[in-house]
Write a protein that holds these residues in place. Structure first.
Motif, PDB file in Angstrom:
ATOM      1  N   MET A   1       0.850  -1.173   0.000  1.00  0.00           N
ATOM      2  CA  MET A   1       0.000   0.000   0.000  1.00  0.00           C
ATOM      3  C   MET A   1       0.897   1.238   0.000  1.00  0.00           C
ATOM      4  O   MET A   1       1.798   1.350   0.811  1.00  0.00           O
ATOM      5  N   SER A   2       0.650   2.156  -0.915  1.00  0.00           N
ATOM      6  CA  SER A   2       1.486   3.340  -1.057  1.00  0.00           C
ATOM      7  C   SER A   2       0.766   4.592  -0.552  1.00  0.00           C
ATOM      8  O   SER A   2      -0.235   5.010  -1.128  1.00  0.00           O
ATOM      9  N   VAL A   3       1.304   5.153   0.511  1.00  0.00           N
ATOM     10  CA  VAL A   3       0.716   6.367   1.079  1.00  0.00           C
ATOM     11  C   VAL A   3       0.876   7.534   0.111  1.00  0.00           C
ATOM     12  O   VAL A   3      -0.032   8.355  -0.034  1.00  0.00           O
ATOM     13  N   SER A   4       1.998   7.613  -0.570  1.00  0.00           N
ATOM     14  CA  SER A   4       2.228   8.732  -1.488  1.00  0.00           C
ATOM     15  C   SER A   4       1.234   8.704  -2.649  1.00  0.00           C
ATOM     16  O   SER A   4       0.718   9.752  -3.060  1.00  0.00           O
ATOM     17  N   ILE A   5       0.925   7.527  -3.167  1.00  0.00           N
ATOM     18  CA  ILE A   5      -0.073   7.429  -4.243  1.00  0.00           C
ATOM     19  C   ILE A   5      -1.446   7.794  -3.698  1.00  0.00           C
ATOM     20  O   ILE A   5      -2.216   8.501  -4.353  1.00  0.00           O
ATOM     21  N   MET A  79      -9.127   3.149  -7.635  1.00  0.00           N
ATOM     22  CA  MET A  79      -8.149   4.015  -6.984  1.00  0.00           C
ATOM     23  C   MET A  79      -7.441   3.276  -5.846  1.00  0.00           C
ATOM     24  O   MET A  79      -6.213   3.383  -5.695  1.00  0.00           O
ATOM     25  N   ALA A  80      -8.203   2.523  -5.055  1.00  0.00           N
ATOM     26  CA  ALA A  80      -7.590   1.760  -3.962  1.00  0.00           C
ATOM     27  C   ALA A  80      -6.621   0.720  -4.520  1.00  0.00           C
ATOM     28  O   ALA A  80      -5.527   0.521  -3.981  1.00  0.00           O
ATOM     29  N   HIS A  81      -7.018   0.082  -5.601  1.00  0.00           N
ATOM     30  CA  HIS A  81      -6.128  -0.895  -6.250  1.00  0.00           C
ATOM     31  C   HIS A  81      -4.849  -0.210  -6.740  1.00  0.00           C
ATOM     32  O   HIS A  81      -3.744  -0.732  -6.555  1.00  0.00           O
ATOM     33  N   MET A  82      -5.002   0.957  -7.359  1.00  0.00           N
ATOM     34  CA  MET A  82      -3.832   1.693  -7.868  1.00  0.00           C
ATOM     35  C   MET A  82      -2.911   2.145  -6.735  1.00  0.00           C
ATOM     36  O   MET A  82      -1.704   2.287  -6.928  1.00  0.00           O
ATOM     37  N   ALA A  83      -3.477   2.372  -5.554  1.00  0.00           N
ATOM     38  CA  ALA A  83      -2.658   2.772  -4.404  1.00  0.00           C
ATOM     39  C   ALA A  83      -1.997   1.568  -3.741  1.00  0.00           C
ATOM     40  O   ALA A  83      -1.288   1.712  -2.752  1.00  0.00           O
ATOM     41  N   VAL A  95     -10.266   3.495   0.984  1.00  0.00           N
ATOM     42  CA  VAL A  95     -11.534   4.029   0.490  1.00  0.00           C
ATOM     43  C   VAL A  95     -12.183   4.941   1.532  1.00  0.00           C
ATOM     44  O   VAL A  95     -12.695   6.012   1.196  1.00  0.00           O
ATOM     45  N   TYR A  96     -12.164   4.528   2.792  1.00  0.00           N
ATOM     46  CA  TYR A  96     -12.712   5.384   3.842  1.00  0.00           C
ATOM     47  C   TYR A  96     -11.916   6.686   3.897  1.00  0.00           C
ATOM     48  O   TYR A  96     -12.477   7.758   4.097  1.00  0.00           O
ATOM     49  N   PRO A 148     -21.006   7.015   9.126  1.00  0.00           N
ATOM     50  CA  PRO A 148     -21.376   5.591   9.008  1.00  0.00           C
ATOM     51  C   PRO A 148     -21.731   5.190   7.573  1.00  0.00           C
ATOM     52  O   PRO A 148     -21.466   4.059   7.165  1.00  0.00           O
ATOM     53  N   VAL A 149     -22.309   6.111   6.820  1.00  0.00           N
ATOM     54  CA  VAL A 149     -22.628   5.821   5.412  1.00  0.00           C
ATOM     55  C   VAL A 149     -21.331   5.574   4.642  1.00  0.00           C
ATOM     56  O   VAL A 149     -21.260   4.672   3.811  1.00  0.00           O
ATOM     57  N   PHE A 150     -20.309   6.369   4.939  1.00  0.00           N
ATOM     58  CA  PHE A 150     -19.007   6.172   4.304  1.00  0.00           C
ATOM     59  C   PHE A 150     -18.457   4.788   4.644  1.00  0.00           C
ATOM     60  O   PHE A 150     -17.849   4.128   3.803  1.00  0.00           O
ATOM     61  N   ALA A 151     -18.658   4.354   5.881  1.00  0.00           N
ATOM     62  CA  ALA A 151     -18.158   3.037   6.288  1.00  0.00           C
ATOM     63  C   ALA A 151     -18.849   1.933   5.491  1.00  0.00           C
ATOM     64  O   ALA A 151     -18.196   1.008   5.004  1.00  0.00           O
ATOM     65  N   VAL A 152     -20.157   2.048   5.327  1.00  0.00           N
ATOM     66  CA  VAL A 152     -20.900   1.048   4.545  1.00  0.00           C
ATOM     67  C   VAL A 152     -20.438   1.086   3.090  1.00  0.00           C
ATOM     68  O   VAL A 152     -20.203   0.043   2.469  1.00  0.00           O
ATOM     69  N   GLY A 153     -20.299   2.288   2.549  1.00  0.00           N
ATOM     70  CA  GLY A 153     -19.795   2.417   1.179  1.00  0.00           C
ATOM     71  C   GLY A 153     -18.393   1.849   1.055  1.00  0.00           C
ATOM     72  O   GLY A 153     -18.064   1.185   0.069  1.00  0.00           O
ATOM     73  N   GLY A 154     -17.569   2.083   2.062  1.00  0.00           N
ATOM     74  CA  GLY A 154     -16.216   1.540   2.055  1.00  0.00           C
ATOM     75  C   GLY A 154     -16.205   0.024   2.047  1.00  0.00           C
ATOM     76  O   GLY A 154     -15.390  -0.599   1.362  1.00  0.00           O
ATOM     77  N   LEU A 155     -17.121  -0.583   2.800  1.00  0.00           N
ATOM     78  CA  LEU A 155     -17.223  -2.053   2.807  1.00  0.00           C
ATOM     79  C   LEU A 155     -17.557  -2.568   1.410  1.00  0.00           C
ATOM     80  O   LEU A 155     -16.928  -3.503   0.916  1.00  0.00           O
ATOM     81  N   LEU A 156     -18.547  -1.958   0.793  1.00  0.00           N
ATOM     82  CA  LEU A 156     -18.975  -2.391  -0.540  1.00  0.00           C
ATOM     83  C   LEU A 156     -17.868  -2.189  -1.572  1.00  0.00           C
ATOM     84  O   LEU A 156     -17.578  -3.077  -2.375  1.00  0.00           O
ATOM     85  N   ILE A 157     -17.241  -1.039  -1.529  1.00  0.00           N
ATOM     86  CA  ILE A 157     -16.172  -0.742  -2.488  1.00  0.00           C
ATOM     87  C   ILE A 157     -14.988  -1.684  -2.282  1.00  0.00           C
ATOM     88  O   ILE A 157     -14.390  -2.173  -3.248  1.00  0.00           O
ATOM     89  N   SER A 158     -14.647  -1.978  -1.038  1.00  0.00           N
ATOM     90  CA  SER A 158     -13.540  -2.895  -0.763  1.00  0.00           C
ATOM     91  C   SER A 158     -13.847  -4.300  -1.267  1.00  0.00           C
ATOM     92  O   SER A 158     -12.965  -4.992  -1.773  1.00  0.00           O
ATOM     93  N   LEU A 159     -15.092  -4.713  -1.125  1.00  0.00           N
ATOM     94  CA  LEU A 159     -15.493  -6.012  -1.669  1.00  0.00           C
ATOM     95  C   LEU A 159     -15.330  -6.036  -3.188  1.00  0.00           C
ATOM     96  O   LEU A 159     -14.844  -7.013  -3.754  1.00  0.00           O
ATOM     97  N   ILE A 160     -15.735  -4.946  -3.840  1.00  0.00           N
ATOM     98  CA  ILE A 160     -15.576  -4.859  -5.302  1.00  0.00           C
ATOM     99  C   ILE A 160     -14.100  -4.921  -5.671  1.00  0.00           C
ATOM    100  O   ILE A 160     -13.699  -5.630  -6.588  1.00  0.00           O
ATOM    101  N   MET A 161     -13.266  -4.183  -4.922  1.00  0.00           N
ATOM    102  CA  MET A 161     -11.837  -4.154  -5.229  1.00  0.00           C
ATOM    103  C   MET A 161     -11.221  -5.547  -5.105  1.00  0.00           C
ATOM    104  O   MET A 161     -10.485  -5.981  -5.978  1.00  0.00           O
ATOM    105  N   VAL A 162     -11.539  -6.253  -4.024  1.00  0.00           N
ATOM    106  CA  VAL A 162     -10.982  -7.590  -3.816  1.00  0.00           C
ATOM    107  C   VAL A 162     -11.522  -8.560  -4.866  1.00  0.00           C
ATOM    108  O   VAL A 162     -10.786  -9.417  -5.367  1.00  0.00           O
ATOM    109  N   TRP A 163     -12.767  -8.416  -5.221  1.00  0.00           N
ATOM    110  CA  TRP A 163     -13.400  -9.307  -6.186  1.00  0.00           C
ATOM    111  C   TRP A 163     -12.801  -9.133  -7.584  1.00  0.00           C
ATOM    112  O   TRP A 163     -12.521 -10.105  -8.283  1.00  0.00           O
ATOM    113  N   ILE A 164     -12.579  -7.881  -8.001  1.00  0.00           N
ATOM    114  CA  ILE A 164     -12.083  -7.617  -9.366  1.00  0.00           C
ATOM    115  C   ILE A 164     -10.570  -7.801  -9.450  1.00  0.00           C
ATOM    116  O   ILE A 164     -10.070  -8.367 -10.416  1.00  0.00           O
ATOM    117  N   TRP A 165      -9.838  -7.316  -8.479  1.00  0.00           N
ATOM    118  CA  TRP A 165      -8.385  -7.381  -8.563  1.00  0.00           C
ATOM    119  C   TRP A 165      -7.895  -8.397  -7.587  1.00  0.00           C
ATOM    120  O   TRP A 165      -6.993  -8.579  -7.044  1.00  0.00           O
TER     121      TRP A 165
END
Length: 165
Positions: A1-5, A79-83, A95-96, A148-165
């Motif tokens: 994971m790259s903090v600079s990216i 974006m999370a994948h690229m980072a 994502v959060y 909390p909405v961001f947290a739920v969105g973060g969960l969903l987005i993280s699942l997508i990221m792990v699923w695709i990449w």
């Protein structure tokens, strides 16, 4: 994971968001009227001799919003994948972070600095309402329930990221 990216992505994301929001405000100053304190909304509608009308949700409005949400889900996952996020937890953290940075940028820059201090971007008929535009706590109270909405969105987005990449 790259903090600079991640930091670079956040800077670019805020710049694009800023241009988008500011552009919409220049084209149609009433674009985000629901985000203003109630006193400003009331003054705007009375000064423009308009009645506050809630936009009806048509099929195409709903479709446009659903497509926008799906696009952002995949954009943030990419974006999370690229980072360099490789795990669900790393993706969730990144994502959060994107969502928090965007919310903080919107609140601190647009709501606290730009709109209160630059009268040219204020709603017509409300240019004189300095006290109402400088209500920092109003904007914080609006943003806090979104965490909390961001947290739920973060969960969903993280699942997508792990699923695709």
């Amino acid at each position: 994971m790259s903090v600079s990216i991640h930091v670079l992505e956040c800077v670019v994301m805020c710049a694009v968001f800023g241009v988008f929001v500011f552009g919409m405000m220049l084209v149609n100053p009433v674009s985000f009227i629901g985000d203003y304190p109630p006193e400003i909304q009331v003054q705007y509608y009375s000064s423009q001799h308009k009645e506050a009308v809630k936009e009806k949700m048509t099929f195409f409005t709903i479709l446009r919003k659903v497509i926008g949400v799906i696009a952002f889900l995949f954009l943030f996952a990419w974006m999370a994948h690229m980072a360099g996020a490789e795990t669900f937890a790393e993706g969730l953290l990144l994502v959060y972070g994107y969502m928090l940075v965007l919310a903080a940028f919107d609140t601190c820059f647009f709501d606290w600095v730009l709109f209160p201090n630059i009268k040219q971007v204020r709603l017509p008929g409300t240019e004189h309402m300095d006290k109402e535009y400088h209500q920092k706590w109003f904007h914080v109270k609006v943003m806090l329930p979104m965490l909390p909405v961001f947290a739920v969105g973060g969960l969903l987005i993280s699942l997508i990221m792990v699923w695709i990449w």
